[in-house]
Every structure is written in C-alpha cells, then in structure tokens.
Write a protein that holds these residues in place. Structure first.
Motif, PDB file in Angstrom:
ATOM      1  N   THR A 164       0.682  -1.272   0.176  1.00 63.23           N
ATOM      2  CA  THR A 164       0.103  -0.003   0.024  1.00 63.23           C
ATOM      3  C   THR A 164       0.935   1.164   0.189  1.00 63.23           C
ATOM      4  OG1 THR A 164      -1.516  -1.204   1.248  1.00 63.23           O
ATOM      5  CG2 THR A 164      -1.941   1.182   1.283  1.00 63.23           C
ATOM      6  N   LEU A 202       2.257   2.985  -3.354  1.00 60.32           N
ATOM      7  CA  LEU A 202       1.262   3.219  -4.768  1.00 60.32           C
ATOM      8  C   LEU A 202       1.630   4.385  -5.430  1.00 60.32           C
ATOM      9  CD1 LEU A 202      -2.284   2.461  -2.988  1.00 60.32           C
ATOM     10  CD2 LEU A 202      -1.386   1.470  -5.091  1.00 60.32           C
ATOM     11  N   THR A 237      -5.749   5.403 -12.212  1.00 63.44           N
ATOM     12  CA  THR A 237      -5.365   5.190 -10.757  1.00 63.44           C
ATOM     13  C   THR A 237      -5.962   3.931 -10.173  1.00 63.44           C
ATOM     14  OG1 THR A 237      -5.034   7.550 -10.514  1.00 63.44           O
ATOM     15  CG2 THR A 237      -5.618   6.299  -8.656  1.00 63.44           C
ATOM     16  N   GLU A 288      -4.706   0.593  -8.162  1.00 65.84           N
ATOM     17  CA  GLU A 288      -4.988   0.295  -6.932  1.00 65.84           C
ATOM     18  C   GLU A 288      -5.630  -0.949  -6.477  1.00 65.84           C
ATOM     19  OE1 GLU A 288      -5.981   5.190  -5.087  1.00 65.84           O
ATOM     20  OE2 GLU A 288      -7.508   3.538  -5.852  1.00 65.84           O
ATOM     21  N   LEU A 335      -5.877   3.270   1.021  1.00 67.80           N
ATOM     22  CA  LEU A 335      -5.185   3.305  -0.301  1.00 67.80           C
ATOM     23  C   LEU A 335      -4.945   5.010  -0.706  1.00 67.80           C
ATOM     24  CD1 LEU A 335      -7.948   1.367  -2.393  1.00 67.80           C
ATOM     25  CD2 LEU A 335      -5.454   0.935  -1.970  1.00 67.80           C
ATOM     26  N   PRO A 369     -11.245   0.594  -4.927  1.00 69.18           N
ATOM     27  CA  PRO A 369     -10.684   1.597  -5.963  1.00 69.18           C
ATOM     28  C   PRO A 369     -11.726   2.085  -6.836  1.00 69.18           C
ATOM     29  CG  PRO A 369      -9.422  -0.476  -5.793  1.00 69.18           C
ATOM     30  CD  PRO A 369     -10.789  -0.608  -5.030  1.00 69.18           C
TER      31      PRO A 369
END
Length: 398
Positions: A26, A29, A41, A45, A220, A340
C-alpha cells in the motif's frame, strides 16, 4: 493426538502473522502510479486489492480441497504459492504480469488464511484455546505492522524490493511442513445450517461491507495524501501504515473492556471517532498531527469490526454461526475489490483534489453511520426502559 509442542503452536500462530501480507505494498502506490503512468489510478490501486478478490476463489474451494488433501498440505501449498508469486513484480515492468502475480498471490492466501482460526479450534481446548484465539487476532495486526515497517526500510533503497518481502512466507511454509498438525476431518451434519439467516443479520453483513470499504479508502489514499500535503515521503507513509496496525492491535486487546462499559454504543464510538480523525487528516498542516490522526483512526475504527462479528453471531444456532462467519468474510473481501473504483469515482465529486474529496466523503459517511446507529440503539433501548420503569412502579415500596 500427542501433546502439543511449542513448535506446533508457533506453526499455527505464524499463519495469523502473515494473513494480511497482501496490503504490504500500500505504501508504494505513488511509485507504482509513476511506473504505470499509462494505467488509471483505479487499475493501479487494484494491484493492492486484487489478491483479496482472487482469494475468494480458493476460500470457496477450501472445504473440498482440505477434505481431499488434508489441511496441512493445503496450507503449505498456499504459503509457497504466495511466497513465490508475490515476488514476481520485483522483476518485471509489465502491468499485466504484476496484476497476474497479485491474483495468484490471492489464490495462495485463500488456501492458508482460513485455517488461522480453524487449526486453533481443532487442536486446542478450554482456556488455552480461548487464549490462543485472542493471540490470533492480535498477531494478525502485528504481522501487518511488521511487514509495513520492513517495507518502510526497504523502500529507501529500492521500492521494488518491497515485493521480495513475500519470500518470508517461505520460512512460515518450512515451519508448517515440519510442525503443523493434521486435525481429523470434521463432518458437519447440523440441519440448522440450512436455515435462513434473519434479516437483521443481513443488515450487519451490509454494514460490514461498508465499514471495510471505508477503511480501504483511507489506506489507499493515505500515501497520496502525504505527498500532496507535503507530510512526508513513501518511507513515512509505510511507517504510518505500520503504526496504524499497531493501533488496531491495541484496540483488539481492549475491545472486551470497552464493550463491557459501552455495550452497543461501542459501535458509535468507533464510527464517530473515525469520522473526527479523518477530518483532522484533511484539515491539519502538521505532519506529526497527520500521523497521529491516521494512527488514531485505525485504533478507534478497530472497535467496529469485533462488535459487528460479536453482534452478528449473538444467539445464532451453531450452523448459522458458521454461515454468518462465511458471509462476513466474503463481505470484507469483496469490499476490497470495489474500493478503488468507488472512491476514485466519488473523488471526482467535491470541492478539492481527488484525494481530499475521497476523505471528505469518508468523513461524511462515517458521521452519518454514527448518527444512524445511535438513533437505532436508542429506539431499541426505549421499550426495555419503559418495561423496567413499569415493573418498578408495580413493586411494593417499603
């Protein structure tokens, strides 16, 4: 079965220690977004959460696999599969290969993670079983914290090196091969399993889904928030995520005492406290306050999960308890898949950047849930209070 050795106990508890390894990437990212700049994105994720959704496949197949091959073989194969496939992204620049490796990682997780609790229940009895089940909960949070702390060290050298941490699962697999017991096959014949769950329990499953969807949103977006608000780099983000899990560990250890005093309002405390901490994350300009707010978020929010599990299984027949546990597990896993796209879509709606908008939405939903559950609890308590007052009036006074 022969007396259990410390090595047997260590082999069983070590499964809990590595159960949350899917999330250790995580903190990198932002680096993966730069690496895969042509990918959205949401798709980047999904590299974190894809393992959770593929784990659902082997979770559903687990009863058949363990019946045919035995728990020990299934656990060992799952650990080795996760150890080897988890390292693949360290050696490739292809998004497709990275995503595929994460999906295979999830298949491995689904083979061994369900047995973290089951092996304790099958192997130990009485007070020792209760004590080890408590350790199991704490070790889950501790394991994630350790892996994220190690990731915080590795990322300073090379962010791809974080994926090599999955090789540590090989050590757990070797320990399992040597000391993990093979419980006798359990036959479930309870007809209560066929009964439908009450509607109120399905509401709790839905609430569990939303609860974990919210925490995924914070985790996230936290690394991106640290960069956009100039709180710190990837190293600090990893250490913060690690500390957040330590906060969750403390909450797990203190849940029983808090629930003893607050009862159902423990849920209100979790949601309201989490809402305030997200507001603090959004409004502060101080990195130390941001780190403290993130850790407090995970600490206070971790009171919601145990309460939902406790309340959902309260007064259910044995067969329905197993069914309820399965549905709660699936709700938390599926929430990782939806997180996500849901948060990146909602992030487009609001007054600020995507990250700020997502946290604003999360704070609002948490506040709304806190108010809603409080109102429901007060309405449920009113008839009980009125009955108690009537009974007191009927009693003869000295």
């Amino acid at each position: 079965m022969k007396s259990k050795t410390w090595l047997t106990t260590a082999s069983i508890l070590s499964i809990s220690l590595v159960g949350g390894v899917a999330t250790i990437i995580t903190g990198i990212l932002p680096q993966m977004e730069q690496e895969f700049a042509s990918v959205s994105t949401t798709m980047v994720e999904w590299l974190v959460t894809a393992a959770n959704i593929s784990a659902l496949v082997t979770l559903l197949l687990n009863p058949l696999l363990t019946k045919r091959f035995g728990i020990k073989k299934v656990v060992v194969v799952g650990l080795w599969a996760a150890a080897l496939t988890g390292t693949i992204p360290a050696f490739t620049h292809s998004y497709g290969l990275v995503l595929g490796s994460r999906l295979f990682l999830g298949l491995g997780l689904g083979l061994f993670s369900p047995h973290a609790i089951g092996l304790i229940a099958h192997t130990y009895h009485g007070e020792l079983r209760a004590r080890l089940l408590g350790y199991q909960t704490g070790l889950g949070a501790l394991g994630i914290a350790i892996f994220l702390a190690l990731a915080g060290l590795v990322v300073t050298v090379n962010w791809r090196g974080v994926f090599l941490l999955y090789l540590l699962l090989g050590g757990v697999a070797a320990l399992a091969m040597r000391a993990l017991p093979e419980p006798a096959t359990i036959q479930y014949t309870d007809k209560e399993e066929l009964h439908k769950l009450p509607f109120s329990r399905w509401l709790l499953v839905g609430l569990a889904f939303v609860t974990y969807l919210l925490i995924w949103g914070v985790q996230l977006k936290l690394p991106r928030l640290f960069i956009e608000h100039a709180f710190g780099n990837a190293e600090l983000a990893n250490w913060t995520l690690s500390a957040m899990n330590m906060g969750g560990l403390i909450a797990g250890l203190t849940f029983g005492r808090v629930h003893q005093h607050l009862h159902q309002y423990t849920l209100t405390l979790g949601y309201a406290g989490a809402a305030l901490s997200v507001v603090a994350l959004l409004t502060t300009k101080n990195p130390a306050v941001a780190v403290a707010a993130a850790v407090f978020f995970n600490f206070i929010y971790s009171y919601t999960g145990p309460y939902l599990v406790y309340r959902s299984q309260l007064d259910l027949p044995t067969g329905q308890i197993d069914a309820m546990s399965s549905w709660l597990t699936m709700a938390t896993i599926i929430s990782a898949f939806f997180a996500p796209p849901v948060w990146n879509l909602l992030g487009l709606i609001g007054p600020g950047a995507v990250t700020d908008n997502v946290l604003l939405w999360i704070a609002g939903v948490l506040g709304l849930i806190a108010i809603t559950v409080t109102v429901v609890f007060r309405r449920q308590a009113r008839p009980i209070l009125e009955t108690t007052m009537q009974d007191n009036r009927k009693r003869p006074h000295p």
